[in-house]
Design an enzyme around this catalytic site. Structure first.
Site, PDB file in Angstrom:
ATOM      1  N   PRO A  32       0.811  -1.210   0.000  1.00 31.25           N
ATOM      2  CA  PRO A  32       0.000   0.000   0.000  1.00 31.25           C
ATOM      3  C   PRO A  32       0.851   1.268   0.000  1.00 31.25           C
ATOM      4  O   PRO A  32       1.686   1.481   0.871  1.00 31.25           O
ATOM      5  CB  PRO A  32      -0.811  -0.118   1.289  1.00 31.25           C
ATOM      6  CG  PRO A  32      -0.885  -1.573   1.553  1.00 31.25           C
ATOM      7  CD  PRO A  32       0.433  -2.108   1.078  1.00 31.25           C
ATOM      8  N   GLU A  33       0.680   2.067  -1.026  1.00 29.12           N
ATOM      9  CA  GLU A  33       1.326   3.373  -1.121  1.00 29.12           C
ATOM     10  C   GLU A  33       0.197   4.404  -1.139  1.00 29.12           C
ATOM     11  O   GLU A  33      -0.947   4.061  -0.858  1.00 29.12           O
ATOM     12  CB  GLU A  33       2.199   3.443  -2.381  1.00 29.12           C
ATOM     13  CG  GLU A  33       3.238   2.310  -2.427  1.00 29.12           C
ATOM     14  CD  GLU A  33       4.083   2.291  -3.690  1.00 29.12           C
ATOM     15  OE1 GLU A  33       4.257   3.356  -4.298  1.00 29.12           O
ATOM     16  OE2 GLU A  33       4.561   1.220  -4.065  1.00 29.12           O
TER      17      GLU A  33
ATOM     18  N   LYS B  88       1.473   7.607   3.560  1.00 24.56           N
ATOM     19  CA  LYS B  88       0.912   6.264   3.676  1.00 24.56           C
ATOM     20  C   LYS B  88       0.270   6.040   5.044  1.00 24.56           C
ATOM     21  O   LYS B  88      -0.064   4.916   5.405  1.00 24.56           O
ATOM     22  CB  LYS B  88       2.005   5.208   3.453  1.00 24.56           C
ATOM     23  CG  LYS B  88       2.690   5.325   2.092  1.00 24.56           C
ATOM     24  CD  LYS B  88       3.925   4.422   2.020  1.00 24.56           C
ATOM     25  CE  LYS B  88       4.783   4.791   0.826  1.00 24.56           C
ATOM     26  NZ  LYS B  88       6.096   4.116   0.861  1.00 24.56           N
TER      27      LYS B  88
ATOM     28  N   ARG C 175       2.451  -9.848   7.936  1.00 22.45           N
ATOM     29  CA  ARG C 175       3.839  -9.719   8.395  1.00 22.45           C
ATOM     30  C   ARG C 175       4.008  -8.951   9.701  1.00 22.45           C
ATOM     31  O   ARG C 175       5.137  -8.774  10.167  1.00 22.45           O
ATOM     32  CB  ARG C 175       4.686  -9.071   7.300  1.00 22.45           C
ATOM     33  CG  ARG C 175       4.940 -10.031   6.170  1.00 22.45           C
ATOM     34  CD  ARG C 175       5.923  -9.478   5.191  1.00 22.45           C
ATOM     35  NE  ARG C 175       5.537  -9.894   3.864  1.00 22.45           N
ATOM     36  CZ  ARG C 175       6.019  -9.376   2.745  1.00 22.45           C
ATOM     37  NH1 ARG C 175       6.889  -8.406   2.794  1.00 22.45           N
ATOM     38  NH2 ARG C 175       5.642  -9.814   1.590  1.00 22.45           N
TER      39      ARG C 175
ATOM     40  N   ARG D 138      16.373  -2.256  -3.072  1.00 24.08           N
ATOM     41  CA  ARG D 138      15.027  -2.580  -3.549  1.00 24.08           C
ATOM     42  C   ARG D 138      15.018  -2.877  -5.043  1.00 24.08           C
ATOM     43  O   ARG D 138      15.800  -2.301  -5.810  1.00 24.08           O
ATOM     44  CB  ARG D 138      14.071  -1.432  -3.256  1.00 24.08           C
ATOM     45  CG  ARG D 138      13.914  -1.190  -1.780  1.00 24.08           C
ATOM     46  CD  ARG D 138      12.778  -0.267  -1.480  1.00 24.08           C
ATOM     47  NE  ARG D 138      12.724  -0.023  -0.041  1.00 24.08           N
ATOM     48  CZ  ARG D 138      13.287   1.017   0.541  1.00 24.08           C
ATOM     49  NH1 ARG D 138      13.921   1.899  -0.173  1.00 24.08           N
ATOM     50  NH2 ARG D 138      13.183   1.174   1.834  1.00 24.08           N
TER      51      ARG D 138
END
Length: 291
Positions: free
Chosen positions: A2-3, A54, A130, A281
């Site tokens: 989610p951004e 966010k 997570r 990344r």
DNA sequence: AGTCAAACCTGGGCGC
DNA sequence: TGCGCCCAGGTTTGAC
């Protein structure tokens, strides 16, 4: 992941569904993900749902707020009476609560507002595979003092103007992609939109920010606005496990330009999209289009 | 001050 | 059937 567009989609869903309801009870199943005193907000009415980058803020009518960050796998899921049509739109089938449901808010509609389904309990589930996300109770006036919100940078589509963006870019030596993802500089852009915005602007992710020409900064600024707006319109990107508050997936993943497209042909020039590591990344780019 | 890496987690995908 | 390994990644923290 989610951004900004995904969190905004969650925000819109929550706004329509929980504002006006009161928090009747809170069940904390994983204490490390819930910070603060739940008793401070039990009985309070939800009056507003805000988003910063966010991050989400649910304001209550007693001077307290719930600050929430879903990180990568967090979900805020509403269980309510669904019409047949709603059930068909729903794209995931999760029986809640499950082993990943870590906080459960029991909500109720104030009696004077009861219309239909008046006896139906409404639950808001915080689910996070997570366990990186967090929910915390904080005084509304102190939201800005929380580490995440205190250091948050400029908000795209709002206070991030071309002039301010230009200043940020020109004063940094870091690779432009890392700058776009630096939440203390610009709020809400993560890996998906950094990759796609740079492709749309034709700029190589490794370029030092301050090496960008004025014309490139302008093109990048509008590319950022473009990808974010398109994704919000599409309800966000469900490349991974993202769903909105109603359990529905977004469709922006169907419009990805380069993100997770390594090995495929560039839509613009036909060259093969490559993947590399940048700042630890996954970074996707077209070696031919992005200079 | 800045840069950087590890830590937090689990599911999924891979090689064997 | 399965084991071990790596990867996904947004902060947060701690080290240099």
């Amino acid at each position: 992941m989610p951004e900004l567009p995904e969190v905004e989609t969650i925000r819109i869903g929550l706004e329509t569904a929980i504002v006006g309801k009161t928090i009747e009870d809170i069940e904390i199943r994983l204490p490390k993900q819930f910070i603060g005193d739940p008793k401070a907000i039990i009985g309070a009415e939800i009056v507003n749902v805000r988003r910063y980058g966010k991050g989400l803020v649910i304001d209550l009518n007693n001077g307290y707020s719930l600050a929430i960050h879903v990180k990568m796998t967090g979900q805020l899921l509403l269980r309510q009476q669904l019409s047949t049509e709603d059930k068909e739109r729903r794209t995931i089938e999760i029986v809640l609560p499950d082993r990943y449901t870590h906080v459960i808010f029991k909500l109720k509609t104030k009696s004077e507002k009861l219309k239909i389904n008046e006896n139906e309990d409404v639950y808001l589930f915080f689910r996070d595979i997570r366990q990186f996300g967090w929910v915390r109770v904080v005084k509304t006036s102190k939201i800005g003092e929380l580490p995440f919100f205190r250091t948050l940078g400029l908000e795209p589509l709002k206070d991030l103007t071309l002039e301010k963006f230009s200043k940020v870019v020109k004063t940094s030596k870091t690779p432009i992609k890392l700058l776009l993802m630096d939440q203390t500089k610009i709020a809400g852009i993560g890996n998906i939109y950094a990759n796609d915005a740079l492709f749309e602007a034709g700029i190589h992710p490794k370029r030092s920010a301050q090496s960008l020409h004025t014309s490139e900064i302008k093109v990048l600024f509008y590319a950022i606005e473009s990808v974010l707006k398109k994704s919000i319109a599409a309800g966000g990107a469900s490349a991974n496990n993202y769903v909105n508050a109603f359990g529905e997936k977004g469709t922006y993943q169907e419009q990805f330009l380069v993100y997770k497209k390594d090995g495929q042909k560039c839509k613009r020039c036909g060259f093969e999209i490559k993947k590399m590591k940048l700042g630890g990344r996954g970074t996707f780019y077209c070696p031919d289009c992005q200079k």
